[in-house]
Design a protein around this motif. Structure first.
Motif, PDB file in Angstrom:
ATOM      1  N   THR A 110      66.093 -25.717  57.437  1.00 10.27           N
ATOM      2  CA  THR A 110      65.391 -26.107  56.214  1.00 10.27           C
ATOM      3  C   THR A 110      63.879 -25.956  56.372  1.00 10.27           C
ATOM      4  OG1 THR A 110      65.443 -28.435  56.914  1.00 10.27           O
ATOM      5  CG2 THR A 110      67.193 -27.685  55.455  1.00 10.27           C
ATOM      6  N   ARG A 111      63.359 -26.240  57.554  1.00 13.06           N
ATOM      7  CA  ARG A 111      61.922 -26.066  57.779  1.00 13.06           C
ATOM      8  C   ARG A 111      61.534 -24.595  57.675  1.00 13.06           C
ATOM      9  NH1 ARG A 111      60.506 -30.194  62.844  1.00 13.06           N
ATOM     10  NH2 ARG A 111      60.659 -32.133  61.631  1.00 13.06           N
ATOM     11  N   LEU A 112      62.372 -23.723  58.200  1.00 10.19           N
ATOM     12  CA  LEU A 112      62.093 -22.293  58.098  1.00 10.19           C
ATOM     13  C   LEU A 112      62.085 -21.851  56.642  1.00 10.19           C
ATOM     14  CD1 LEU A 112      61.784 -19.374  59.108  1.00 10.19           C
ATOM     15  CD2 LEU A 112      64.274 -19.294  59.326  1.00 10.19           C
ATOM     16  N   ASP A 168      73.142 -18.743  61.720  1.00  9.16           N
ATOM     17  CA  ASP A 168      73.155 -17.385  61.172  1.00  9.16           C
ATOM     18  C   ASP A 168      72.173 -17.255  60.011  1.00  9.16           C
ATOM     19  OD1 ASP A 168      75.075 -16.719  63.013  1.00  9.16           O
ATOM     20  OD2 ASP A 168      76.760 -16.906  61.620  1.00  9.16           O
ATOM     21  N   ARG A 169      72.124 -18.283  59.185  1.00 13.90           N
ATOM     22  CA  ARG A 169      71.211 -18.250  58.038  1.00 13.90           C
ATOM     23  C   ARG A 169      69.762 -18.239  58.502  1.00 13.90           C
ATOM     24  NH1 ARG A 169      71.758 -22.384  52.894  1.00 13.90           N
ATOM     25  NH2 ARG A 169      70.003 -21.609  51.661  1.00 13.90           N
ATOM     26  N   SER A 175      64.541 -12.684  59.312  1.00 16.22           N
ATOM     27  CA  SER A 175      64.579 -11.232  59.148  1.00 16.22           C
ATOM     28  C   SER A 175      63.974 -10.819  57.807  1.00 16.22           C
ATOM     29  CB  SER A 175      66.026 -10.738  59.251  1.00 16.22           C
ATOM     30  OG  SER A 175      66.102  -9.341  59.076  1.00 16.22           O
ATOM     31  N   GLN A 176      64.217 -11.610  56.770  1.00 16.50           N
ATOM     32  CA  GLN A 176      63.659 -11.311  55.452  1.00 16.50           C
ATOM     33  C   GLN A 176      62.138 -11.425  55.448  1.00 16.50           C
ATOM     34  OE1 GLN A 176      65.744 -14.056  52.926  1.00 16.50           O
ATOM     35  NE2 GLN A 176      67.696 -12.944  53.066  1.00 16.50           N
ATOM     36  N   ASP A 192      63.831  -2.231  63.041  1.00 19.94           N
ATOM     37  CA  ASP A 192      64.826  -2.958  62.252  1.00 19.94           C
ATOM     38  C   ASP A 192      64.504  -4.456  62.326  1.00 19.94           C
ATOM     39  OD1 ASP A 192      67.098  -4.360  61.362  1.00 19.94           O
ATOM     40  OD2 ASP A 192      68.434  -2.724  61.949  1.00 19.94           O
ATOM     41  N   PRO A 193      64.266  -5.112  61.177  1.00 23.22           N
ATOM     42  CA  PRO A 193      63.913  -6.537  61.196  1.00 23.22           C
ATOM     43  C   PRO A 193      64.929  -7.407  61.928  1.00 23.22           C
ATOM     44  CG  PRO A 193      63.497  -5.622  59.033  1.00 23.22           C
ATOM     45  CD  PRO A 193      64.230  -4.565  59.810  1.00 23.22           C
ATOM     46  N   SER A 194      66.216  -7.090  61.792  1.00 26.36           N
ATOM     47  CA  SER A 194      67.235  -7.909  62.456  1.00 26.36           C
ATOM     48  C   SER A 194      67.137  -7.798  63.973  1.00 26.36           C
ATOM     49  CB  SER A 194      68.634  -7.499  61.983  1.00 26.36           C
ATOM     50  OG  SER A 194      68.908  -6.145  62.310  1.00 26.36           O
TER      51      SER A 194
END
Length: 238
Positions: A110-112, A168-169, A175-176, A192-194
């Motif tokens: 949630t902080r992220l 995972d989220r 990554s976004q 690649d961002p991931s």
């Protein structure tokens, strides 16, 4: 042919649908949640306090012995209760690990998301997100247990779904942030961002292997160095 006769049903009482929806939303999402609720309803605050004692004791045991080497008997001894009493609350060691990590992992996620939603440039959001990562690790040492175990293998049951989904989220949101920076020309676009997330988070997660809380540098100090390394590696070429 005559039309089939329709059965008439009495209209639902006002609020019945809402009541069912509310009951469904407050129902425990897993066996461990159901068990905890039952214990608290049975014994009130005393049971709730005992559960917190058990979780705290489990955290100390898992940290000292490692999750793989720990047993429920070790936890019972640490807390000062009989093994039968511990089984009244949990049936497996995994349930204790889930109970320990449920809130910290959700807090980190949630902080992220709060940081990622800000209108700031991507480099600033990434730096802020990683500072929150370090701050959360400092505030919630249970996360070091999470980092020292392969949770996707250790937590194989449905009770751990919430933790796996949050982890995972977290990776997807980070990554976004990196992708948005690449699209805006703030980060290089040839990575690649991931994959970048795997490298960055791997660097931060490894801190638990060597970090000494009694050392000269704080967790935040190391975090700032790693943040600079992450931003430098993503900076546009030229």
């Amino acid at each position: 042919m005559a039309a089939p006769r329709q059965r008439r049903t009495a209209p639902k009482a006002a609020g019945e649908t809402a009541a069912k929806s509310a009951a469904k939303s407050t129902a425990p999402a897993s066996d461990i949640a159901r068990r905890r609720m039952e214990r608290r309803q049975a014994s009130g605050r005393r049971s709730d306090a005992r559960w917190e004692e058990i979780l705290a004791g489990a955290g100390r045991v898992f940290t000292r012995l490692g999750y793989g080497q720990s047993t429920l008997e070790d936890v019972a001894t640490e807390v000062g209760i009989r093994r039968a009493t511990l089984y009244y609350y949990v049936g497996t060691k995994e349930e204790l690990l889930v109970g320990l990590l449920h809130d910290p992992i959700e807090t980190m996620r949630t902080r992220l998301e709060e940081v990622a939603a800000q209108p700031d440039p991507a480099p600033e959001r990434l730096a802020a997100a990683l500072r929150e990562y370090v701050r959360t690790m400092a505030e919630l040492p249970e996360l070091f247990i999470f980092l020292s175990e392969n949770v996707h293998q250790v937590m194989s049951g449905p009770e751990a779904d919430h933790i796996r989904e949050n982890a995972d989220r977290y990776g997807r949101v980070l990554s976004q942030v990196i992708k948005s920076g690449a699209d805006a020309g703030e980060f290089r676009d040839d990575i690649d961002p991931s994959i970048a997330v795997l490298g960055i988070i791997g660097m931060f997660n490894w801190i638990h292997r060597w970090y000494n809380p009694e050392g000269e540098r704080s967790l935040a100090d190391f975090g700032e160095v790693f943040i600079e390394m992450a931003l430098s590696s993503l900076a546009p070429k030229g």
